[in-house]
Design an enzyme around this catalytic site. Structure first.
Site, PDB file in Angstrom:
ATOM      1  N   THR A  51       0.855  -1.187   0.000  1.00 42.38           N
ATOM      2  CA  THR A  51       0.000   0.000   0.000  1.00 42.38           C
ATOM      3  C   THR A  51       0.892   1.237   0.000  1.00 42.38           C
ATOM      4  OG1 THR A  51      -1.938   1.015   1.052  1.00 42.38           O
ATOM      5  CG2 THR A  51      -0.312   0.033   2.535  1.00 42.38           C
ATOM      6  N   ASN A  52       0.325   2.401   0.256  1.00 42.26           N
ATOM      7  CA  ASN A  52       1.123   3.638   0.254  1.00 42.26           C
ATOM      8  C   ASN A  52       0.572   4.593   1.303  1.00 42.26           C
ATOM      9  OD1 ASN A  52      -0.888   5.514  -1.056  1.00 42.26           O
ATOM     10  ND2 ASN A  52      -0.753   3.928  -2.620  1.00 42.26           N
TER      11      ASN A  52
END
Ligand code: CTP
Ligand code: CA
Length: 222
Positions: free
Chosen positions: A33-34
């Protein structure tokens, strides 16, 4: 009556906003994810709804709650965000603020991957669909106005302009992320259109959202 119409120029118009990160599973307990907080996208959804638009917010996992009057569709992966976004069409305007993971794990493990004497697992990645490009090329269902975001650490205007033509959208909101943006409440953006580029003063994400919504209303109502 006149004041009401002036205050809700987007009444009767439909808007799609994507926001937040995506989460791409590695196995049942892990993923890629980020750091996107979703704040800018949620603020834009709220600002469009305030101007009277019927807003669908397709959101990856965030800690935020849906702004009042906005329909939120929760997704995790880029593939889910792609499908949910396409199924909201036709809309009048699409604002793609999501930080979509560029890649997903090709072969997601069905059970938790265990440490093994052979060493760490090799993850094989494949590219995710480009949601902004898909919406921009949606033939008869293409929104009248398609807006992308571009977070860059150098050559903001040139990189954003290249994205505008590569993805076929109408505007790019360019974000200089060399100083803090992720999770912060302030934002310095440059609006890049086919005609030119204009740097907006650094202001809160809510103020950026209101200014962008006002600009969208001007464009959709003339
Ligand atoms: N975007 C999208 N789907 C993707 C990737 C990006 O809809 N799979 C959208 C983002 O929501 C944003 C715009 O495209 O509005 C630009 O995203 P960005 O990550 O800057 O573009 P990329 O083409 O992925 O280029 P880069 O290699 O710089 O990450
Ligand atoms: Ca990207």
């Amino acid at each position: 009556l006149l004041a009401g119409a002036a205050g809700r120029p987007l009444k009767g118009k439909r808007a799609l906003v994507t926001a937040g990160p995506t989460f791409e599973p590695i196995d049942p307990v892990r993923g890629l994810t980020n750091r996107s907080s979703g704040k800018q996208g949620y603020a834009i959804a709220a600002a469009l709804a305030d101007l009277g638009a019927e807003v669908t917010l397709v959101s990856g996992p965030t800690a935020l709650s849906a702004p009042p009057g906005v329909t939120r569709v929760d997704v995790e992966t880029a593939a889910e965000m792609h499908a949910a976004s396409m199924s909201t069409l036709p809309v009048d305007v699409a604002v793609m603020t999501a930080a979509v993971a560029d890649w997903r794990v090709d072969d997601v493990a069905s059970g938790k991957i265990k440490k093994a004497p052979g060493g760490p697992p090799m993850l094989s990645l494949i590219e995710n669909p480009d949601i902004l490009a898909s919406v921009s090329s949606a033939k008869s269902k293409r929104p009248r106005l398609v807006i992308g975001f571009a977070a860059e650490t150098s050559d903001l205007e040139a990189q954003a302009r290249a994205k505008l033509s590569r993805k076929g959208c109408d505007w790019i909101v360019g974000n200089d992320v060399s100083d803090e943006v992720f999770g912060s409440d302030g934002n310095a953006v440059t609006l890049i259109t086919r005609g030119g580029a204009k740097a907006w003063p650094r202001q809160s994400k809510a103020a950026v959202a209101r200014a962008l919504a006002a600009r969208i209303a001007e464009t959709l109502t003339d």
